[in-house]
Design an enzyme around this catalytic site. Structure first.
Site, PDB file in Angstrom:
ATOM      1  N   TYR A  50       0.813  -1.211   0.000  1.00 33.30           N
ATOM      2  CA  TYR A  50       0.000   0.000   0.000  1.00 33.30           C
ATOM      3  C   TYR A  50       0.844   1.257   0.000  1.00 33.30           C
ATOM      4  O   TYR A  50       2.062   1.204   0.195  1.00 33.30           O
ATOM      5  CB  TYR A  50      -0.955   0.004   1.198  1.00 33.30           C
ATOM      6  CG  TYR A  50      -0.332   0.343   2.540  1.00 33.30           C
ATOM      7  CD1 TYR A  50       0.402  -0.588   3.264  1.00 33.30           C
ATOM      8  CD2 TYR A  50      -0.477   1.613   3.091  1.00 33.30           C
ATOM      9  CE1 TYR A  50       0.958  -0.271   4.493  1.00 33.30           C
ATOM     10  CE2 TYR A  50       0.067   1.931   4.326  1.00 33.30           C
ATOM     11  CZ  TYR A  50       0.787   0.990   5.024  1.00 33.30           C
ATOM     12  OH  TYR A  50       1.343   1.312   6.238  1.00 33.30           O
ATOM     13  N   ARG A  69       8.269   4.306  -4.519  1.00 35.33           N
ATOM     14  CA  ARG A  69       8.307   3.340  -3.407  1.00 35.33           C
ATOM     15  C   ARG A  69       7.293   2.228  -3.631  1.00 35.33           C
ATOM     16  O   ARG A  69       7.567   1.061  -3.345  1.00 35.33           O
ATOM     17  CB  ARG A  69       8.047   4.063  -2.085  1.00 35.33           C
ATOM     18  CG  ARG A  69       8.237   3.158  -0.878  1.00 35.33           C
ATOM     19  CD  ARG A  69       8.198   3.916   0.418  1.00 35.33           C
ATOM     20  NE  ARG A  69       6.888   4.493   0.684  1.00 35.33           N
ATOM     21  CZ  ARG A  69       6.624   5.340   1.676  1.00 35.33           C
ATOM     22  NH1 ARG A  69       7.595   5.707   2.497  1.00 35.33           N
ATOM     23  NH2 ARG A  69       5.410   5.817   1.854  1.00 35.33           N
ATOM     24  N   ARG A 116      -8.707 -21.040  -1.259  1.00 35.57           N
ATOM     25  CA  ARG A 116      -7.645 -20.566  -0.375  1.00 35.57           C
ATOM     26  C   ARG A 116      -6.449 -21.512  -0.481  1.00 35.57           C
ATOM     27  O   ARG A 116      -6.486 -22.624   0.047  1.00 35.57           O
ATOM     28  CB  ARG A 116      -8.112 -20.493   1.075  1.00 35.57           C
ATOM     29  CG  ARG A 116      -6.996 -20.045   2.026  1.00 35.57           C
ATOM     30  CD  ARG A 116      -7.430 -20.088   3.476  1.00 35.57           C
ATOM     31  NE  ARG A 116      -6.342 -19.678   4.366  1.00 35.57           N
ATOM     32  CZ  ARG A 116      -5.398 -20.491   4.834  1.00 35.57           C
ATOM     33  NH1 ARG A 116      -5.382 -21.778   4.506  1.00 35.57           N
ATOM     34  NH2 ARG A 116      -4.449 -20.027   5.633  1.00 35.57           N
ATOM     35  N   HIS A 118      -2.097 -21.441  -0.085  1.00 39.92           N
ATOM     36  CA  HIS A 118      -1.005 -20.563   0.337  1.00 39.92           C
ATOM     37  C   HIS A 118      -0.249 -20.010  -0.869  1.00 39.92           C
ATOM     38  O   HIS A 118       0.014 -18.817  -0.960  1.00 39.92           O
ATOM     39  CB  HIS A 118      -0.042 -21.299   1.276  1.00 39.92           C
ATOM     40  CG  HIS A 118      -0.551 -21.355   2.689  1.00 39.92           C
ATOM     41  ND1 HIS A 118      -1.602 -22.164   3.060  1.00 39.92           N
ATOM     42  CD2 HIS A 118      -0.171 -20.689   3.796  1.00 39.92           C
ATOM     43  CE1 HIS A 118      -1.842 -21.994   4.349  1.00 39.92           C
ATOM     44  NE2 HIS A 118      -0.989 -21.097   4.821  1.00 39.92           N
ATOM     45  N   LYS A 166       6.186  -1.827   1.867  1.00 38.88           N
ATOM     46  CA  LYS A 166       5.032  -1.256   2.574  1.00 38.88           C
ATOM     47  C   LYS A 166       3.881  -2.264   2.485  1.00 38.88           C
ATOM     48  O   LYS A 166       2.933  -2.100   1.723  1.00 38.88           O
ATOM     49  CB  LYS A 166       4.675   0.105   1.952  1.00 38.88           C
ATOM     50  CG  LYS A 166       4.072   1.069   2.972  1.00 38.88           C
ATOM     51  CD  LYS A 166       4.171   2.490   2.505  1.00 38.88           C
ATOM     52  CE  LYS A 166       3.234   3.433   3.269  1.00 38.88           C
ATOM     53  NZ  LYS A 166       3.259   3.354   4.706  1.00 38.88           N
ATOM     54  N   GLU A 198      12.182   2.776  13.960  1.00 36.92           N
ATOM     55  CA  GLU A 198      11.184   3.740  13.470  1.00 36.92           C
ATOM     56  C   GLU A 198       9.953   3.646  14.353  1.00 36.92           C
ATOM     57  O   GLU A 198       9.897   2.823  15.268  1.00 36.92           O
ATOM     58  CB  GLU A 198      10.811   3.424  12.017  1.00 36.92           C
ATOM     59  CG  GLU A 198      10.180   2.048  11.859  1.00 36.92           C
ATOM     60  CD  GLU A 198       9.676   1.745  10.454  1.00 36.92           C
ATOM     61  OE1 GLU A 198       9.545   2.673   9.645  1.00 36.92           O
ATOM     62  OE2 GLU A 198       9.407   0.562  10.182  1.00 36.92           O
TER      63      GLU A 198
HETATM   64  N1  PDD Z   1       2.743   5.127   7.233  1.00 34.96           N
HETATM   65  N2  PDD Z   1       7.360   3.968   8.972  1.00 34.96           N
HETATM   66  C1  PDD Z   1       6.208   3.276   8.963  1.00 34.96           C
HETATM   67  C2  PDD Z   1       6.192   1.912   9.570  1.00 34.96           C
HETATM   68  C3  PDD Z   1       5.057   3.825   8.391  1.00 34.96           C
HETATM   69  O1  PDD Z   1       3.910   3.119   8.371  1.00 34.96           O
HETATM   70  C4  PDD Z   1       5.110   5.130   7.828  1.00 34.96           C
HETATM   71  C5  PDD Z   1       3.933   5.810   7.202  1.00 34.96           C
HETATM   72  C6  PDD Z   1       6.343   5.821   7.855  1.00 34.96           C
HETATM   73  C7  PDD Z   1       6.507   7.203   7.235  1.00 34.96           C
HETATM   74  O2  PDD Z   1       6.484   7.099   5.827  1.00 34.96           O
HETATM   75  P1  PDD Z   1       6.009   8.321   4.915  1.00 34.96           P
HETATM   76  O3  PDD Z   1       6.785   9.532   5.367  1.00 34.96           O
HETATM   77  O4  PDD Z   1       6.359   7.939   3.556  1.00 34.96           O
HETATM   78  O5  PDD Z   1       4.531   8.499   5.136  1.00 34.96           O
HETATM   79  C8  PDD Z   1       7.446   5.200   8.425  1.00 34.96           C
HETATM   80  C9  PDD Z   1       1.552   5.573   6.541  1.00 34.96           C
HETATM   81  C10 PDD Z   1       1.310   7.035   6.567  1.00 34.96           C
HETATM   82  C11 PDD Z   1       0.390   4.711   6.961  1.00 34.96           C
HETATM   83  O6  PDD Z   1       0.620   3.542   7.197  1.00 34.96           O
HETATM   84  O7  PDD Z   1      -0.743   5.200   7.008  1.00 34.96           O
END
Ligand code: PDD
Length: 314
Positions: A50, A69, A116, A118, A166, A198
Site C-alpha cells: 500500500y 516506493r 484458499r 497458500h 510497505k 522507526e
Molecule cells: N505510514 N514507517 C512506517 C512503519 C510507516 O507506516 C510510515 C507511514 C512511515 C513514514 O512514511 P512516509 O513519510 O512515507 O509516510 C514510516 C503511513 C502514513 C500509513 O501507514 O498510514
C-alpha cells in the site's frame, strides 16, 4: 467483502462526492457498493502492498517518491510493477479538479483465486482499492505555531525484517500500537538490538547535542519514509546541522526533542517517552524548540512552494 461506509466531511454539500466514493479496479464507485472477493489474497493473507499520499489544495506532496516506493514494494513481492501507475490514476479520479486537503490510501493485493491456497494460483489479476480521507488545510496547519504533540513508548521490534516493503500485513505493528494506546501513548518507537528503528507508522528524528539526528536506511530495518526524505532536505536548506546515524535507545531517552514523522501526520512532537517527559534536564532544550519551529515553518513553506509549482492532482 463489503467495504464499510466512510465518514463524510460535509454530508449535505457538494464536497461530499469525493469522500463517499472509492476507487475499485479502475472505477469510482459509492463506498457502500464496493465489493472484494472473500478469496482475495489481501483479505485472506494480507498479501498486498500500500501507499498513503497527502494532498494540500488538490496538489499531491511528493507523488513521485510514493509511486517509486510503491513500484519497489510491488517488485519485492512479485506483483506487476505497472500497478504503481494506479496511484496517480486513482488520485486523479478521486480528487478530480477539486482543491481538496486529503490523504489517499491505495492498496494493491495479489488478487483473488478460486480457493484458499497458500501459494498463489497462476494468472491472478491484482485488486486495486483506494480511498480518500479529509485532512487539515495548509492554512489550518499554519495557524498552529508548533506541530501537535503525542506520548510514545518504546518496544522491541517484533515485526518482520522486510520493512522496506510497505506491506498491508500490519499485525506486527498493530499489536504494539494497541498496547501503547492502553498505556495512554499515541505512538510506539521500535528498537532493535539497542538501537532506534522507526515508529509504528512514522520515522523518528531527535535533537541530540544541537544536531537533528535520524537513523540511517542501512541500520535496523525500517520504511524509507517520504516525509523523512523531505524533512532532511528542509533541515539542510534551513542550515540545521543534520546527522544520519545509528541512535542507541539510551541516547534517544536523553534527547532534547523527539519527532515522529509521516506523510499523513507530517510532524508530531513526542512529549513523553515511556512515561518520562522528553527534554527535561537535557542540555540545550531551547535549541530543540527552535529547531522544531524552523522545521515546521520550513516544511509548510516547502509544501506551499511545491503546490505553486505543480498542477492539480499531479
Ligand atoms: N505510514 N514507517 C512506517 C512503519 C510507516 O507506516 C510510515 C507511514 C512511515 C513514514 O512514511 P512516509 O513519510 O512515507 O509516510 C514510516 C503511513 C502514513 C500509513 O501507514 O498510514
Amino acid at each position: 467483502m463489503r467495504v464499510g461506509v466512510r465518514r463524510v466531511g460535509d454530508p449535505g454539500g457538494s464536497a461530499e462526492a469525493p469522500f463517499s466514493r472509492v476507487y475499485m479496479n479502475g472505477r469510482l464507485v459509492p463506498a457502500v457498493e464496493a465489493r472484494v472477493s472473500v478469496f482475495d489474497r489481501g483479505f485472506l493473507f494480507g498479501d498486498g502492498v500500500y501507499e498513503v499520499v497527502h494532498a494540500f489544495g488538490g496538489r499531491w506532496l511528493d507523488m513521485n517518491l510514493h509511486v517509486g516506493r510503491l513500484r519497489k514494494s510491488l517488485v519485492a513481492v512479485g506483483i506487476d510493477p505497472a500497478m504503481a501507475d494506479e496511484l496517480p490514476r486513482a488520485a486523479r479520479m478521486l480528487v478530480g479538479d477539486t482543491p481538496l486537503d486529503a490523504s489517499i490510501y491505495l492498496q494493491v493485493t495479489r488478487g483473488a483465486g478460486s480457493d484458499r491456497t497458500h501459494l498463489p494460483q497462476a494468472g491472478l489479476v491484482p485488486t486495486v482499492f483506494a480511498t480518500l480521507s479529509q485532512t487539515e488545510s495548509l492554512a489550518a496547519l499554519r495557524s498552529t505555531a508548533a506541530p501537535p504533540s503525542i506520548r510514545a513508548v518504546t518496544a522491541p521490534d517484533s515485526r518482520w525484517l522486510r520493512l522496506e516493503i510497505k506491506s498491508i500485513s500490519l499485525m506486527g505493528a498493530l499489536l504494539p500500537l494497541m498496547d501503547a494506546q492502553r498505556h495512554g501513548a499515541g505512538e510506539v518507537i521500535f528498537t532493535r538490538d539497542g538501537f532506534v528503528a522507526e515508529g509504528g507508522s512514522s520515522n523518528i528524528f531527535a535533537v541530540i547535542g544541537g544536531e537533528l539526528v535520524t537513523p540511517p536506511l542501512g541500520g535496523p530495518p525500517m520504511l524509507h519514509g517520504c516525509l523523512r526524505t523531505r524533512l532532511l532536505s528542509v533541515a539542510i536548506a534551513n542550515g540545521i546541522p543534520v546527522s544520519v546515524r545509528s541512535v542507541p535507545t539510551a541516547e534517544l531517552k536523553r534527547a532534547t526533542t523527539i519527532l515522529s514523522t509521516g506523510s499523513r501526520s507530517l510532524i508530531r512532537v513526542v512529549a513523553s517517552l515511556d512515561g518520562e517527559p522528553v527534554g527535561v534536564g537535557a542540555p540545550g532544550c531551547a535549541g530543540g524548540t527552535s529547531i522544531v519551529s524552523t522545521l515546521w515553518t520550513g516544511l509548510l513553506d516547502a509544501i506551499e512552494e511545491d503546490a505553486r509549482r505543480i498542477g492539480h492532482s499531479s
